[in-house]
Write a protein that holds these residues in place. Sequence first.
Motif, PDB file in Angstrom:
ATOM      1  N   LEU A 259      -4.279   9.239  -0.592  1.00  0.00           N
ATOM      2  CA  LEU A 259      -4.699   8.321  -0.583  1.00  0.00           C
ATOM      3  C   LEU A 259      -5.053   7.878  -1.785  1.00  0.00           C
ATOM      4  O   LEU A 259      -6.304   8.739  -2.358  1.00  0.00           O
ATOM      5  CB  LEU A 259      -5.473   7.825   0.327  1.00  0.00           C
ATOM      6  CG  LEU A 259      -6.723   6.174   0.547  1.00  0.00           C
ATOM      7  CD1 LEU A 259      -5.412   4.998   0.466  1.00  0.00           C
ATOM      8  CD2 LEU A 259      -7.394   6.317   0.808  1.00  0.00           C
TER       9      LEU A 259
ATOM     10  N   ARG B  21      -8.110  11.031  -5.880  1.00  0.00           N
ATOM     11  CA  ARG B  21      -7.856  11.001  -4.356  1.00  0.00           C
ATOM     12  C   ARG B  21      -7.611  12.177  -3.493  1.00  0.00           C
ATOM     13  O   ARG B  21      -8.705  13.010  -3.691  1.00  0.00           O
ATOM     14  CB  ARG B  21      -5.720  11.558  -4.837  1.00  0.00           C
ATOM     15  CG  ARG B  21      -5.113  10.117  -5.552  1.00  0.00           C
ATOM     16  CD  ARG B  21      -4.349  10.715  -6.635  1.00  0.00           C
ATOM     17  NE  ARG B  21      -3.478  10.243  -7.688  1.00  0.00           N
ATOM     18  CZ  ARG B  21      -3.964  10.091  -8.568  1.00  0.00           C
ATOM     19  NH1 ARG B  21      -4.734  10.802  -9.295  1.00  0.00           N
ATOM     20  NH2 ARG B  21      -3.100   9.325  -9.907  1.00  0.00           N
TER      21      ARG B  21
ATOM     22  N   LEU C 132      -8.128   4.965  -3.618  1.00  0.00           N
ATOM     23  CA  LEU C 132      -7.951   3.892  -3.520  1.00  0.00           C
ATOM     24  C   LEU C 132      -8.900   3.153  -4.519  1.00  0.00           C
ATOM     25  O   LEU C 132      -8.517   1.918  -4.518  1.00  0.00           O
ATOM     26  CB  LEU C 132     -10.136   4.133  -2.780  1.00  0.00           C
ATOM     27  CG  LEU C 132     -10.114   4.933  -1.778  1.00  0.00           C
ATOM     28  CD1 LEU C 132     -11.085   5.576  -1.206  1.00  0.00           C
ATOM     29  CD2 LEU C 132      -9.188   4.154  -0.562  1.00  0.00           C
TER      30      LEU C 132
ATOM     31  N   LEU D 218       1.019  -1.389   0.296  1.00  0.00           N
ATOM     32  CA  LEU D 218      -0.002  -0.562  -0.195  1.00  0.00           C
ATOM     33  C   LEU D 218       0.176   1.029   0.145  1.00  0.00           C
ATOM     34  O   LEU D 218       0.218   2.483  -0.467  1.00  0.00           O
ATOM     35  CB  LEU D 218      -1.059   0.063   1.181  1.00  0.00           C
ATOM     36  CG  LEU D 218      -1.715   0.966   1.359  1.00  0.00           C
ATOM     37  CD1 LEU D 218      -2.630   1.042   0.196  1.00  0.00           C
ATOM     38  CD2 LEU D 218      -2.011   1.609   3.019  1.00  0.00           C
TER      39      LEU D 218
ATOM     40  N   ALA E 260      -5.217  -0.119  -4.401  1.00  0.00           N
ATOM     41  CA  ALA E 260      -5.021   1.144  -3.643  1.00  0.00           C
ATOM     42  C   ALA E 260      -3.065   1.674  -3.585  1.00  0.00           C
ATOM     43  O   ALA E 260      -2.664   0.622  -3.254  1.00  0.00           O
ATOM     44  CB  ALA E 260      -5.441   1.064  -2.097  1.00  0.00           C
ATOM     45  N   SER E 261      -3.533   2.354  -3.227  1.00  0.00           N
ATOM     46  CA  SER E 261      -1.497   3.699  -2.702  1.00  0.00           C
ATOM     47  C   SER E 261      -2.073   4.316  -1.680  1.00  0.00           C
ATOM     48  O   SER E 261      -3.200   5.634  -1.604  1.00  0.00           O
ATOM     49  CB  SER E 261      -0.836   3.159  -3.764  1.00  0.00           C
ATOM     50  OG  SER E 261      -2.250   4.491  -4.828  1.00  0.00           O
ATOM     51  N   LEU E 262      -0.613   4.512  -0.951  1.00  0.00           N
ATOM     52  CA  LEU E 262      -1.258   5.725  -0.128  1.00  0.00           C
ATOM     53  C   LEU E 262       0.414   6.279  -0.187  1.00  0.00           C
ATOM     54  O   LEU E 262       1.514   5.673  -0.378  1.00  0.00           O
ATOM     55  CB  LEU E 262      -0.898   5.101   1.286  1.00  0.00           C
ATOM     56  CG  LEU E 262      -1.134   6.570   2.819  1.00  0.00           C
ATOM     57  CD1 LEU E 262      -1.245   6.578   2.710  1.00  0.00           C
ATOM     58  CD2 LEU E 262      -0.539   5.383   4.295  1.00  0.00           C
TER      59      LEU E 262
ATOM     60  N   ILE F 244      -8.242   1.263   6.296  1.00  0.00           N
ATOM     61  CA  ILE F 244      -8.590   1.365   4.457  1.00  0.00           C
ATOM     62  C   ILE F 244      -8.637   0.195   4.550  1.00  0.00           C
ATOM     63  O   ILE F 244      -8.329  -0.841   5.153  1.00  0.00           O
ATOM     64  CB  ILE F 244      -7.111   2.104   3.611  1.00  0.00           C
ATOM     65  CG1 ILE F 244      -6.953   3.047   4.233  1.00  0.00           C
ATOM     66  CG2 ILE F 244      -7.160   2.055   2.496  1.00  0.00           C
ATOM     67  CD1 ILE F 244      -5.774   3.199   3.930  1.00  0.00           C
TER      68      ILE F 244
END
Length: 307
Positions: free
Chosen positions: A71, A58, A73, A33, A115-117, A106
């Motif tokens: 973030l 985002r 999603l 993530l 998904a990425s942070l 999350i």
Amino acid sequence: MPELPDITVYLEALQHRIERKPLLKIRINHPFLLKTVEPPVSAFEGRRVKQFRRIGKRIAIGLEEDYWMVLHLMIAGRLQWKPPQFVMSRRYGLAAFYFDEGTLVITEAGTRHRASLHLVQGESALKVHDPGGLEVFDISEQQFQAHLRNRCGNRPIKKVLTDPTLFSGIGNAYSDEILFHAKMSPFAIGSKLNDSQIDQLLMTCRKVLHDWTNKLRKENGFKFPGKVTAFHPDMAVHGKFGSLCTVCQAPIQRIRYAEMKETNYCPGCQTEGRILADRVMSRLLKDDRPKHLNDLLEYQDKLFEDE
């Protein structure tokens, strides 16, 4: 994928719960993530939340000293609001952000984690995550028109609306609704629309996004948005393949063109009765594929007779 109305409602719910509150702890449950290593996670803990932004699709949460959590999603990521000190199992969520008032979790359905942070500091680092698309509520009719004329080339209007480098926050679901209410084919070429069509399209973009944002606000009330989905019973065409159009009673059609993506439209309201080519239907029926609404209705009647 959560789009402008969904992200707006998420941000409002977060603002109500965590604005000016200190972020006590971050727990990253799955290492895929987090896409950054500097600043470290520890640099965010203990800082108060100061602001919120939507950057395209985002969610950006700003903390003291210009620290930002960005973030994305993607398709299956969602946010959940849990009680304080929520114990998160390894299989439940991707990450948890702990506050005195509750825990932001999350989650992501399925096994293909997208998904990425990103944890960043400073406006310049934050700007890297902005795809650059224009906000339809912030531009003039002239800017919208120039954007279509100069930037989209010979691309279909459906792809133009969903391109994050052209327009901000519009995805597969709401573009279907916009084009239906604008009575426009998803294959119409954006750069070839006349001035009247362009003005109508901008007005429809604003109305659909505004109306759905207010609808989601009313549905959630003071509750945290618990069920964010691209499919709503009140939508006119998106996710309604095979259903009858509430305006002209034609069966809603779809075009499948990529994994988990499809365009939904009404041939009666949007394409003057033409049935647009669909890869799956073309392979299945070949030359027998219905090309007009009348052909489709005759084909369906024949199927019922054969049964």
